[in-house]
Design a protein around this motif. Structure first.
Motif, PDB file in Angstrom:
ATOM      1  N   ASP A   1      -5.219   6.049   2.212  1.00 22.90           N
ATOM      2  CA  ASP A   1      -6.581   5.500   2.297  1.00 22.90           C
ATOM      3  C   ASP A   1      -7.351   5.751   0.999  1.00 22.90           C
ATOM      4  O   ASP A   1      -8.097   4.887   0.530  1.00 22.90           O
ATOM      5  N   TRP A   2      -7.169   6.940   0.436  1.00 17.51           N
ATOM      6  CA  TRP A   2      -7.835   7.271  -0.836  1.00 17.51           C
ATOM      7  C   TRP A   2      -7.353   6.323  -1.938  1.00 17.51           C
ATOM      8  O   TRP A   2      -8.151   5.803  -2.721  1.00 17.51           O
TER       9      TRP A   2
ATOM     10  N   ASP B   1       0.827  -1.200   0.000  1.00 23.14           N
ATOM     11  CA  ASP B   1       0.000   0.000   0.000  1.00 23.14           C
ATOM     12  C   ASP B   1       0.864   1.254   0.000  1.00 23.14           C
ATOM     13  O   ASP B   1       2.039   1.219   0.373  1.00 23.14           O
TER      14      ASP B   1
ATOM     15  N   LYS C   1      -6.134   3.368  -1.636  1.00 24.53           N
ATOM     16  CA  LYS C   1      -6.631   2.011  -1.385  1.00 24.53           C
ATOM     17  C   LYS C   1      -8.069   1.869  -1.884  1.00 24.53           C
ATOM     18  O   LYS C   1      -8.443   0.842  -2.459  1.00 24.53           O
ATOM     19  N   LEU C   2      -8.865   2.919  -1.678  1.00 26.31           N
ATOM     20  CA  LEU C   2     -10.249   2.884  -2.161  1.00 26.31           C
ATOM     21  C   LEU C   2     -10.305   2.831  -3.687  1.00 26.31           C
ATOM     22  O   LEU C   2     -11.254   2.300  -4.263  1.00 26.31           O
TER      23      LEU C   2
ATOM     24  N   LEU D   1      -1.301   9.348   5.333  1.00 21.01           N
ATOM     25  CA  LEU D   1      -2.206   8.200   5.412  1.00 21.01           C
ATOM     26  C   LEU D   1      -3.587   8.522   4.847  1.00 21.01           C
ATOM     27  O   LEU D   1      -4.303   7.623   4.404  1.00 21.01           O
ATOM     28  N   ARG D   2      -3.941   9.800   4.847  1.00 18.77           N
ATOM     29  CA  ARG D   2      -5.205  10.191   4.221  1.00 18.77           C
ATOM     30  C   ARG D   2      -5.146   9.904   2.721  1.00 18.77           C
ATOM     31  O   ARG D   2      -6.095   9.366   2.136  1.00 18.77           O
TER      32      ARG D   2
END
Length: 464
Positions: free
Chosen positions: A183-184, A152, A186-187, A179-180
């Motif tokens: 996370d995006w 990731d 990863k989505l 990390l924001r």
């Protein structure tokens, strides 16, 4: 340590080697060699054991394939085998960091604390360096790309934080912003090697650009510096996809305080806001924050967003003990300016700067907020209403006083002290006062001494 635990390990000088006999029946596929040798590039027995176990699984598969006639020495892809092995290790570390740490250290998983968990990124980086020495940069990049195909975006953030020389609050803020984005990504189903300039630009437009300019600047800076680290350590190849991403020019936005009927605070209201007992039903942890921001606003005329997003390096002091606020960008061209620091504000800035790094926030307690100006504005409104500082007129949706009234109060006090409009405009970052041909075209602006005199001319009224 039991001798059997050193199986396949051979200490040569200060480094361990993996050494495994090649079965006689398949040696023909390995150029007639009798042993499979790999320099593990470490003198740490625990680290060597981790690599040993992976190489054992790799050679098991190689020998099995050789017996089945599925390969020859010419097409043995050792880089791919290593990458696949390390990808499995990274996935195991992600799923169970305590168990993975226990495995490589020989400890009981129940005794591994959260702050002690290890990261496979360090081992992967060492393997990449070894491959570079034997296969060149191309081999190293191929290995990393194969490994990171299952990694990731945020996989290396802890390693980056360990190396970054930042104060604790800045580390917390920067990690949160990185990390924001992770996370995006990863989505979107995107792993680290898949992040290119187009994806970075899409995230910039969707998430970063709508933020307050100061917050957006910190967000883009965080991911860009993280990518500089990834490139430097060989975790990704190519140019930094965040380089050159620029905030759009939104033009001048109408502010809450721009409506005609809104007004400055009266002297009585200023005293009420600054000297009243703290409202009992408000959280006590906001008290110092509120009083510090209010005083800075009253003695500089700065906007709330400019104040609460200040970095420590944007509040420097000169050798003579004076200081200034370095506002580097804003809603208009005139908003970028230097504002002299009033003598009554020196203690606040020194107190809030103590122990912090250059890019730590002066108001670090707001660093994790998506829109710190809006969060503080709502907090101030609650405080103001509890103290009954309000002015709602029939037919008006909003009160005629709000945080912007500090800015109006500063301008009013400076004007009453005889400060020229053009100087006041330069201090508060207004274009209007310098739009004539004389000032707007020919003048380079007031002298620094004039701007300091403007700030010094304004003083907060005493309690009495």
């Amino acid at each position: 340590m039991a001798k059997s635990s050193r199986r396949y390990l051979d200490l040569r000088g200060l480094k361990y080697w993996f050494k495994r006999d090649i079965p006689a029946s398949v040696r023909i596929h390995f150029g007639g060699k009798s042993a499979y040798l790999v320099n593990l590039e470490t003198g740490d027995i625990r680290a060597a054991m981790v690599r040993r176990d992976e190489l054992k699984r790799e050679t098991d598969k190689l020998f099995q394939d050789a017996r089945a006639g599925r390969f020859s020495a010419a097409n043995v892809d050792s880089i791919q085998a290593l990458a696949e092995a390390w990808a499995r290790e990274a996935e195991e570390a992600r799923r169970d960091p305590h168990g993975w740490t226990a495995k490589i250290t020989g400890r009981n998983p129940a005794h591994v604390e959260d702050h002690e968990t290890a990261s496979p990124s360090d081992f992967i980086a060492e393997e990449a360096e070894r491959i570079e020495r034997s296969h060149g940069e191309e081999g190293r990049d191929r290995f990393l790309n194969l490994v990171q195909g299952r990694v990731d975006v945020g996989h290396h953030v802890d390693a980056y934080m360990r190396e970054a020389r930042l104060a604790a609050n800045t580390k917390r803020e920067r990690k949160s912003l990185i990390l924001r984005f992770a996370d995006w990504a990863k989505l979107q189903g995107k792993s680290l090697p898949e992040i290119n300039r187009a994806l970075a630009g899409r995230y910039f437009s969707e998430v970063i650009a709508p933020l307050h300019p100061q917050t957006a600047k910190k967000h883009i800076g965080s991911v860009k510096l993280y990518w500089d680290f990834l490139i430097a350590r060989g975790h990704v190849a190519g140019a930094n996809p965040w380089e050159g991403q620029r905030l759009p020019d939104r033009g001048r936005r109408v502010e809450r305080g721009d409506e005609k009927d809104e007004r400055a605070f009266t002297e009585a209201e200023i005293k009420t806001l600054l000297y009243s007992p703290y409202p009992p039903r408000m959280q006590g942890r906001f008290k110092q924050q509120l009083h510090d921001v209010m005083r800075i606003a009253a003695l500089t005329g700065m906007r709330v967003g400019e104040i609460v997003t200040l970095w420590v390096e944007e509040c420097p002091f000169a050798d003579d003990g004076t200081g200034y606020f370095d506002i580097r960008q804003g809603k208009t061209a005139a908003a970028a300016r230097r504002v002299p620091m009033h003598s009554d504000l020196l203690e606040i800035v020194k107190r809030r700067s103590k122990g912090k790094g250059p890019q730590d926030w002066l108001f670090d307690e707001l660093a994790d907020e998506r829109d710190p100006g809006d969060v503080f504005g709502k907090r101030f409104r609650q405080y103001r209403l509890k103290l009954e500082v309000d002015d709602v007129q029939p037919g008006k949706r909003r009160s005629l006083v709000n945080f912007h009234s500090f800015r109006r109060w500063f301008v009013t006090q400076a004007e009453r002290a005889g400060v020229p409009e053009s100087t006041i405009s330069s201090v508060v970052g207004h274009e209007e006062g310098r739009r004539s041909i004389t000032f707007g075209t020919y003048s380079e602006g007031p002298a620094w001494q004039q701007m300091r005199a403007c700030v010094d001319a304004v003083n907060i009224p005493g309690r009495a």
